[in-house]
Design a protein around this motif. Structure first.
Motif, PDB file in Angstrom:
ATOM      1  N   GLY A   1       0.842  -1.194   0.000  1.00  0.00           N
ATOM      2  CA  GLY A   1       0.000   0.000   0.000  1.00  0.00           C
ATOM      3  C   GLY A   1       0.868   1.231   0.000  1.00  0.00           C
ATOM      4  O   GLY A   1       2.102   1.138   0.086  1.00  0.00           O
ATOM      5  N   GLY A   2       0.271   2.400  -0.058  1.00  0.00           N
ATOM      6  CA  GLY A   2       1.024   3.643  -0.130  1.00  0.00           C
ATOM      7  C   GLY A   2       1.459   4.199   1.214  1.00  0.00           C
ATOM      8  O   GLY A   2       2.219   5.170   1.256  1.00  0.00           O
ATOM      9  N   GLU A   3       1.006   3.588   2.318  1.00  0.00           N
ATOM     10  CA  GLU A   3       1.259   4.184   3.637  1.00  0.00           C
ATOM     11  C   GLU A   3       2.747   4.250   3.978  1.00  0.00           C
ATOM     12  O   GLU A   3       3.229   5.292   4.456  1.00  0.00           O
ATOM     13  N   LEU A   4       3.466   3.149   3.762  1.00  0.00           N
ATOM     14  CA  LEU A   4       4.902   3.181   4.069  1.00  0.00           C
ATOM     15  C   LEU A   4       5.627   4.166   3.157  1.00  0.00           C
ATOM     16  O   LEU A   4       6.552   4.860   3.592  1.00  0.00           O
ATOM     17  N   ALA A   5       5.189   4.271   1.910  1.00  0.00           N
ATOM     18  CA  ALA A   5       5.782   5.245   0.987  1.00  0.00           C
ATOM     19  C   ALA A   5       5.528   6.670   1.484  1.00  0.00           C
ATOM     20  O   ALA A   5       6.416   7.524   1.416  1.00  0.00           O
ATOM     21  N   ALA A   6       4.326   6.933   1.992  1.00  0.00           N
ATOM     22  CA  ALA A   6       4.005   8.263   2.536  1.00  0.00           C
ATOM     23  C   ALA A   6       4.920   8.582   3.715  1.00  0.00           C
ATOM     24  O   ALA A   6       5.416   9.703   3.847  1.00  0.00           O
ATOM     25  N   MET A   7       5.164   7.594   4.564  1.00  0.00           N
ATOM     26  CA  MET A   7       6.046   7.798   5.722  1.00  0.00           C
ATOM     27  C   MET A   7       7.469   8.095   5.276  1.00  0.00           C
ATOM     28  O   MET A   7       8.152   8.942   5.871  1.00  0.00           O
ATOM     29  N   VAL A   8       7.921   7.418   4.234  1.00  0.00           N
ATOM     30  CA  VAL A   8       9.264   7.672   3.692  1.00  0.00           C
ATOM     31  C   VAL A   8       9.367   9.116   3.201  1.00  0.00           C
ATOM     32  O   VAL A   8      10.317   9.830   3.529  1.00  0.00           O
ATOM     33  N   LEU A   9       8.377   9.558   2.435  1.00  0.00           N
ATOM     34  CA  LEU A   9       8.384  10.940   1.925  1.00  0.00           C
ATOM     35  C   LEU A   9       8.398  11.933   3.087  1.00  0.00           C
ATOM     36  O   LEU A   9       9.172  12.900   3.086  1.00  0.00           O
ATOM     37  N   LEU A  10       7.556  11.698   4.086  1.00  0.00           N
ATOM     38  CA  LEU A  10       7.466  12.628   5.220  1.00  0.00           C
ATOM     39  C   LEU A  10       8.770  12.661   6.011  1.00  0.00           C
ATOM     40  O   LEU A  10       9.254  13.739   6.381  1.00  0.00           O
ATOM     41  N   ASP A  11       9.346  11.492   6.279  1.00  0.00           N
ATOM     42  CA  ASP A  11      10.603  11.447   7.027  1.00  0.00           C
ATOM     43  C   ASP A  11      11.688  12.235   6.293  1.00  0.00           C
ATOM     44  O   ASP A  11      12.428  13.020   6.899  1.00  0.00           O
ATOM     45  N   ALA A  12      11.768  12.036   4.989  1.00  0.00           N
ATOM     46  CA  ALA A  12      12.801  12.705   4.186  1.00  0.00           C
ATOM     47  C   ALA A  12      12.595  14.222   4.154  1.00  0.00           C
ATOM     48  O   ALA A  12      13.565  14.975   4.191  1.00  0.00           O
ATOM     49  N   ALA A  13      11.336  14.663   4.093  1.00  0.00           N
ATOM     50  CA  ALA A  13      11.050  16.108   4.018  1.00  0.00           C
ATOM     51  C   ALA A  13      11.220  16.785   5.379  1.00  0.00           C
ATOM     52  O   ALA A  13      11.810  17.865   5.474  1.00  0.00           O
ATOM     53  N   VAL A  14      10.726  16.133   6.433  1.00  0.00           N
ATOM     54  CA  VAL A  14      10.715  16.763   7.760  1.00  0.00           C
ATOM     55  C   VAL A  14      12.126  17.001   8.281  1.00  0.00           C
ATOM     56  O   VAL A  14      12.392  18.035   8.905  1.00  0.00           O
ATOM     57  N   ARG A  15      13.049  16.088   8.004  1.00  0.00           N
ATOM     58  CA  ARG A  15      14.405  16.264   8.519  1.00  0.00           C
ATOM     59  C   ARG A  15      15.092  17.494   7.938  1.00  0.00           C
ATOM     60  O   ARG A  15      16.066  17.982   8.490  1.00  0.00           O
ATOM     61  N   LEU A  16      14.545  18.024   6.821  1.00  0.00           N
ATOM     62  CA  LEU A  16      15.124  19.217   6.196  1.00  0.00           C
ATOM     63  C   LEU A  16      14.518  20.515   6.720  1.00  0.00           C
ATOM     64  O   LEU A  16      15.010  21.595   6.404  1.00  0.00           O
ATOM     65  N   LEU A  17      13.446  20.431   7.506  1.00  0.00           N
ATOM     66  CA  LEU A  17      12.789  21.653   7.982  1.00  0.00           C
ATOM     67  C   LEU A  17      13.706  22.399   8.946  1.00  0.00           C
ATOM     68  O   LEU A  17      14.446  21.780   9.713  1.00  0.00           O
ATOM     69  N   PRO A  18      13.655  23.743   8.918  1.00  0.00           N
ATOM     70  CA  PRO A  18      14.485  24.546   9.819  1.00  0.00           C
ATOM     71  C   PRO A  18      14.272  24.124  11.281  1.00  0.00           C
ATOM     72  O   PRO A  18      13.129  24.000  11.719  1.00  0.00           O
ATOM     73  N   GLY A  19      15.371  23.872  11.997  1.00  0.00           N
ATOM     74  CA  GLY A  19      15.306  23.532  13.411  1.00  0.00           C
ATOM     75  C   GLY A  19      15.231  22.050  13.707  1.00  0.00           C
ATOM     76  O   GLY A  19      15.222  21.653  14.868  1.00  0.00           O
ATOM     77  N   VAL A  20      15.142  21.198  12.670  1.00  0.00           N
ATOM     78  CA  VAL A  20      15.028  19.757  12.915  1.00  0.00           C
ATOM     79  C   VAL A  20      16.404  19.121  13.074  1.00  0.00           C
ATOM     80  O   VAL A  20      16.667  18.429  14.051  1.00  0.00           O
ATOM     81  N   MET A  21      17.297  19.375  12.123  1.00  0.00           N
ATOM     82  CA  MET A  21      18.662  18.870  12.227  1.00  0.00           C
ATOM     83  C   MET A  21      19.510  19.873  12.972  1.00  0.00           C
ATOM     84  O   MET A  21      19.221  21.069  12.951  1.00  0.00           O
ATOM     85  N   GLY A  22      20.580  19.416  13.598  1.00  0.00           N
ATOM     86  CA  GLY A  22      21.546  20.330  14.194  1.00  0.00           C
ATOM     87  C   GLY A  22      22.221  21.147  13.106  1.00  0.00           C
ATOM     88  O   GLY A  22      22.260  20.730  11.955  1.00  0.00           O
ATOM     89  N   ALA A  23      22.736  22.314  13.467  1.00  0.00           N
ATOM     90  CA  ALA A  23      23.404  23.207  12.504  1.00  0.00           C
ATOM     91  C   ALA A  23      24.589  22.504  11.841  1.00  0.00           C
ATOM     92  O   ALA A  23      24.804  22.652  10.638  1.00  0.00           O
ATOM     93  N   ALA A  24      25.356  21.722  12.628  1.00  0.00           N
ATOM     94  CA  ALA A  24      26.545  21.035  12.105  1.00  0.00           C
ATOM     95  C   ALA A  24      26.157  20.045  11.004  1.00  0.00           C
ATOM     96  O   ALA A  24      26.756  20.028   9.932  1.00  0.00           O
ATOM     97  N   GLU A  25      25.115  19.238  11.277  1.00  0.00           N
ATOM     98  CA  GLU A  25      24.678  18.248  10.290  1.00  0.00           C
ATOM     99  C   GLU A  25      24.167  18.919   9.023  1.00  0.00           C
ATOM    100  O   GLU A  25      24.450  18.469   7.922  1.00  0.00           O
TER     101      GLU A  25
END
Ligand code: 9D3
Length: 230
Positions: A138-162
Protein backbone atom coordinates in the motif's frame (compact mmCIF):
# COMPACT_ATOMS: atom_id res chain seq x y z
CA UNK A 1 4.90 28.46 10.64
CA UNK A 2 4.04 24.81 11.08
CA UNK A 3 4.63 22.57 8.06
CA UNK A 4 1.38 20.64 7.63
CA UNK A 5 1.00 17.05 6.46
CA UNK A 6 -2.36 15.41 5.79
CA UNK A 7 -2.56 11.73 4.91
CA UNK A 8 -5.66 10.22 3.32
CA UNK A 9 -5.69 6.47 3.91
CA UNK A 10 -7.86 3.45 4.69
CA UNK A 11 -5.46 2.69 7.58
CA UNK A 12 -5.13 5.93 9.60
CA UNK A 13 -4.02 3.90 12.67
CA UNK A 14 -0.70 3.27 10.91
CA UNK A 15 0.20 6.95 11.57
CA UNK A 16 2.35 8.44 13.03
CA UNK A 17 3.98 5.00 13.43
CA UNK A 18 7.75 5.37 13.03
CA UNK A 19 7.34 9.14 12.54
CA UNK A 20 6.75 9.43 16.31
CA UNK A 21 10.42 8.55 16.91
CA UNK A 22 13.83 10.14 16.54
CA UNK A 23 14.30 13.39 14.60
CA UNK A 24 10.82 13.48 13.03
CA UNK A 25 9.11 12.59 16.31
CA UNK A 26 10.89 15.33 18.25
CA UNK A 27 10.00 17.86 15.54
CA UNK A 28 6.36 16.71 15.62
CA UNK A 29 6.28 17.16 19.41
CA UNK A 30 7.82 20.62 19.13
CA UNK A 31 5.27 21.84 16.54
CA UNK A 32 7.73 22.27 13.65
CA UNK A 33 5.35 20.07 11.66
CA UNK A 34 1.87 18.60 12.15
CA UNK A 35 0.39 15.31 10.99
CA UNK A 36 -3.27 14.43 10.50
CA UNK A 37 -4.40 11.05 9.18
CA UNK A 38 -7.90 10.93 7.71
CA UNK A 39 -9.82 7.73 7.00
CA UNK A 40 -11.06 7.73 3.40
CA UNK A 41 -13.88 5.44 4.56
CA UNK A 42 -15.37 8.33 6.56
CA UNK A 43 -16.43 9.78 3.19
CA UNK A 44 -18.39 6.76 1.96
CA UNK A 45 -22.10 7.53 1.63
CA UNK A 46 -23.80 4.13 1.81
CA UNK A 47 -24.88 2.01 4.76
CA UNK A 48 -21.94 -0.38 4.32
CA UNK A 49 -19.37 2.44 4.01
CA UNK A 50 -18.24 1.13 0.61
CA UNK A 51 -15.11 2.80 -0.83
CA UNK A 52 -14.35 0.56 -3.82
CA UNK A 53 -15.98 -1.22 -6.73
CA UNK A 54 -15.16 -3.62 -9.58
CA UNK A 55 -13.17 -2.20 -12.52
CA UNK A 56 -15.10 -1.24 -15.67
CA UNK A 57 -13.84 -3.50 -18.45
CA UNK A 58 -13.35 -6.40 -16.08
CA UNK A 59 -10.24 -7.83 -14.43
CA UNK A 60 -9.00 -8.68 -10.99
CA UNK A 61 -9.19 -6.51 -7.87
CA UNK A 62 -11.12 -3.45 -6.87
CA UNK A 63 -10.81 0.27 -7.63
CA UNK A 64 -11.35 3.17 -5.19
CA UNK A 65 -14.41 5.20 -6.22
CA UNK A 66 -13.75 8.76 -7.46
CA UNK A 67 -16.64 10.32 -5.51
CA UNK A 68 -15.42 8.95 -2.18
CA UNK A 69 -11.77 9.88 -2.80
CA UNK A 70 -12.77 13.38 -4.00
CA UNK A 71 -14.84 14.05 -0.88
CA UNK A 72 -11.89 12.97 1.31
CA UNK A 73 -9.59 15.34 -0.58
CA UNK A 74 -12.11 18.21 -0.38
CA UNK A 75 -12.12 17.87 3.41
CA UNK A 76 -8.43 18.84 3.66
CA UNK A 77 -7.50 20.55 0.36
CA UNK A 78 -5.82 23.99 0.28
CA UNK A 79 -2.71 25.39 -1.43
CA UNK A 80 -0.53 22.36 -0.61
CA UNK A 81 0.58 19.90 -3.32
CA UNK A 82 -1.56 16.76 -3.55
CA UNK A 83 0.65 13.70 -3.93
CA UNK A 84 -0.73 10.26 -4.80
CA UNK A 85 1.64 7.47 -3.73
CA UNK A 86 1.48 4.83 -6.46
CA UNK A 87 3.84 2.34 -8.13
CA UNK A 88 2.89 4.10 -11.42
CA UNK A 89 4.40 7.39 -10.23
CA UNK A 90 7.66 9.21 -10.98
CA UNK A 91 10.42 8.01 -8.67
CA UNK A 92 10.89 10.32 -5.65
CA UNK A 93 14.23 12.16 -5.57
CA UNK A 94 16.02 14.31 -3.00
CA UNK A 95 15.24 17.30 -5.27
CA UNK A 96 11.48 16.58 -4.96
CA UNK A 97 11.86 16.16 -1.19
CA UNK A 98 13.62 19.53 -0.91
CA UNK A 99 10.78 21.14 -2.86
CA UNK A 100 8.14 19.70 -0.53
CA UNK A 101 10.10 20.85 2.51
CA UNK A 102 10.27 24.41 1.15
CA UNK A 103 6.47 24.66 0.69
CA UNK A 104 3.60 24.89 3.22
CA UNK A 105 3.29 21.08 3.54
CA UNK A 106 1.74 18.18 1.63
CA UNK A 107 -1.47 16.24 1.21
CA UNK A 108 -0.66 12.57 0.67
CA UNK A 109 -3.14 10.09 -0.79
CA UNK A 110 -2.39 6.42 -0.14
CA UNK A 111 -3.62 3.75 -2.51
CA UNK A 112 -4.69 0.22 -1.68
CA UNK A 113 -6.58 -2.26 -3.84
CA UNK A 114 -5.63 -2.16 -7.52
CA UNK A 115 -5.79 1.61 -7.74
CA UNK A 116 -7.88 4.75 -7.80
CA UNK A 117 -10.30 5.83 -10.53
CA UNK A 118 -8.24 7.75 -13.12
CA UNK A 119 -10.76 10.61 -13.35
CA UNK A 120 -10.17 11.89 -9.82
CA UNK A 121 -6.39 11.71 -10.35
CA UNK A 122 -6.82 14.04 -13.34
CA UNK A 123 -9.57 16.26 -11.88
CA UNK A 124 -7.42 17.00 -8.81
CA UNK A 125 -4.18 17.32 -10.86
CA UNK A 126 -2.36 14.93 -8.52
CA UNK A 127 1.39 14.44 -8.59
CA UNK A 128 1.90 10.66 -8.86
CA UNK A 129 4.97 9.50 -6.93
CA UNK A 130 6.64 6.11 -6.35
CA UNK A 131 9.49 5.53 -3.89
CA UNK A 132 11.29 2.87 -5.95
CA UNK A 133 11.14 -0.24 -8.06
CA UNK A 134 9.76 -2.80 -5.61
CA UNK A 135 6.18 -3.71 -4.70
CA UNK A 136 4.68 -2.57 -1.38
CA UNK A 137 1.24 -3.59 -0.12
CA UNK A 138 0.00 0.00 0.00
CA UNK A 139 1.02 3.64 -0.13
CA UNK A 140 1.26 4.18 3.64
CA UNK A 141 4.90 3.18 4.07
CA UNK A 142 5.78 5.25 0.99
CA UNK A 143 4.00 8.26 2.54
CA UNK A 144 6.05 7.80 5.72
CA UNK A 145 9.26 7.67 3.69
CA UNK A 146 8.38 10.94 1.92
CA UNK A 147 7.47 12.63 5.22
CA UNK A 148 10.60 11.45 7.03
CA UNK A 149 12.80 12.70 4.19
CA UNK A 150 11.05 16.11 4.02
CA UNK A 151 10.71 16.76 7.76
CA UNK A 152 14.41 16.26 8.52
CA UNK A 153 15.12 19.22 6.20
CA UNK A 154 12.79 21.65 7.98
CA UNK A 155 14.49 24.55 9.82
CA UNK A 156 15.31 23.53 13.41
CA UNK A 157 15.03 19.76 12.91
CA UNK A 158 18.66 18.87 12.23
CA UNK A 159 21.55 20.33 14.19
CA UNK A 160 23.40 23.21 12.50
CA UNK A 161 26.54 21.04 12.10
CA UNK A 162 24.68 18.25 10.29
CA UNK A 163 22.83 20.73 8.06
CA UNK A 164 26.10 22.40 7.02
CA UNK A 165 27.76 19.04 6.36
CA UNK A 166 24.77 17.95 4.25
CA UNK A 167 24.88 21.19 2.26
CA UNK A 168 28.60 21.01 1.48
CA UNK A 169 28.25 17.32 0.60
CA UNK A 170 25.10 17.82 -1.46
CA UNK A 171 24.73 14.20 -2.49
CA UNK A 172 27.18 13.46 -5.29
CA UNK A 173 29.25 10.82 -3.48
CA UNK A 174 28.51 7.99 -1.05
CA UNK A 175 30.02 8.35 2.41
CA UNK A 176 33.49 7.22 3.49
CA UNK A 177 33.61 4.42 6.15
CA UNK A 178 33.43 5.33 9.85
CA UNK A 179 35.39 3.95 12.83
CA UNK A 180 35.36 4.43 16.61
CA UNK A 181 36.93 2.78 19.67
CA UNK A 182 38.35 0.25 20.28
CA UNK A 183 41.23 0.84 17.84
CA UNK A 184 41.70 -2.95 17.70
CA UNK A 185 38.46 -4.98 17.66
CA UNK A 186 38.80 -8.75 17.27
CA UNK A 187 42.14 -8.21 15.54
CA UNK A 188 40.70 -5.69 13.07
CA UNK A 189 42.68 -2.43 13.23
CA UNK A 190 41.31 1.00 12.45
CA UNK A 191 43.15 2.43 9.38
CA UNK A 192 46.37 3.98 10.77
CA UNK A 193 45.87 7.34 9.01
CA UNK A 194 42.79 8.00 11.18
CA UNK A 195 44.97 7.71 14.33
CA UNK A 196 47.77 9.91 12.88
CA UNK A 197 46.36 13.32 13.79
CA UNK A 198 47.32 14.50 10.25
CA UNK A 199 44.08 16.25 9.26
CA UNK A 200 45.08 16.82 5.62
CA UNK A 201 46.01 13.14 5.22
CA UNK A 202 42.72 12.10 6.87
CA UNK A 203 40.69 14.34 4.53
CA UNK A 204 42.51 12.95 1.48
CA UNK A 205 41.97 9.34 2.63
CA UNK A 206 38.26 9.93 3.22
CA UNK A 207 37.84 11.55 -0.20
CA UNK A 208 39.57 8.62 -1.89
CA UNK A 209 37.39 6.13 0.03
CA UNK A 210 34.19 8.00 -0.89
CA UNK A 211 35.20 8.02 -4.55
CA UNK A 212 36.10 4.31 -4.55
CA UNK A 213 32.83 3.19 -2.93
CA UNK A 214 30.80 5.44 -5.25
CA UNK A 215 32.50 4.04 -8.39
CA UNK A 216 32.04 0.45 -7.14
CA UNK A 217 28.43 0.64 -5.95
CA UNK A 218 26.85 3.59 -7.73
CA UNK A 219 28.57 4.18 -11.07
CA UNK A 220 25.40 6.08 -12.02
CA UNK A 221 26.44 8.81 -9.53
CA UNK A 222 29.97 8.99 -10.94
CA UNK A 223 30.50 11.80 -13.50
CA UNK A 224 32.07 9.61 -16.23
CA UNK A 225 31.53 6.01 -15.22
CA UNK A 226 27.76 5.50 -15.41
CA UNK A 227 26.08 2.84 -17.55
CA UNK A 228 23.97 5.51 -19.24
CA UNK A 229 26.52 8.33 -18.99
CA UNK A 230 28.03 10.13 -21.93
C1 9D3 B 1 -1.11 -5.60 -10.30
C2 9D3 B 1 -0.05 -4.61 -10.49
N1 9D3 B 1 0.46 -4.01 -9.24
C3 9D3 B 1 1.40 -2.93 -9.61
C4 9D3 B 1 2.83 -3.36 -9.48
C5 9D3 B 1 -0.65 -3.46 -8.48
C6 9D3 B 1 -0.25 -2.81 -7.23
C7 9D3 B 1 0.67 -3.38 -6.36
C8 9D3 B 1 1.00 -2.76 -5.15
C9 9D3 B 1 -0.83 -1.61 -6.88
C10 9D3 B 1 -0.51 -1.00 -5.68
C11 9D3 B 1 0.40 -1.58 -4.83
C12 9D3 B 1 0.72 -0.92 -3.55
N2 9D3 B 1 1.88 -0.03 -3.64
C13 9D3 B 1 1.75 1.27 -3.47
O1 9D3 B 1 0.67 1.74 -3.21
C14 9D3 B 1 2.92 2.13 -3.62
C15 9D3 B 1 4.27 1.84 -3.96
C16 9D3 B 1 4.94 0.61 -4.27
O2 9D3 B 1 4.38 -0.50 -4.28
N3 9D3 B 1 6.27 0.68 -4.60
C17 9D3 B 1 6.96 1.84 -4.62
N4 9D3 B 1 6.38 3.00 -4.35
C18 9D3 B 1 5.04 2.98 -4.02
S1 9D3 B 1 4.15 4.34 -3.67
C19 9D3 B 1 2.76 3.49 -3.42
Amino acid sequence: MTWRADVLTLFPEMFPGPLAYSLAGRALQSGIWSLRATNIRDFATDRHRTVDDAPFGGGAGMVLRPDVVDAAIASVADDRPLVFLTPRGRKLTQRDVRGYGEGPGVILLCGRYEGIDQRVIEARAMQEVSIGDYVLSGGELAAMVLLDAAVRLLPGVMGAAESAAEESFSGHLLEYPHYTRPADWQGRRVPEVLLSGDHAAIAAWRKAQAERVTRERRPDLWPTGGPTAG
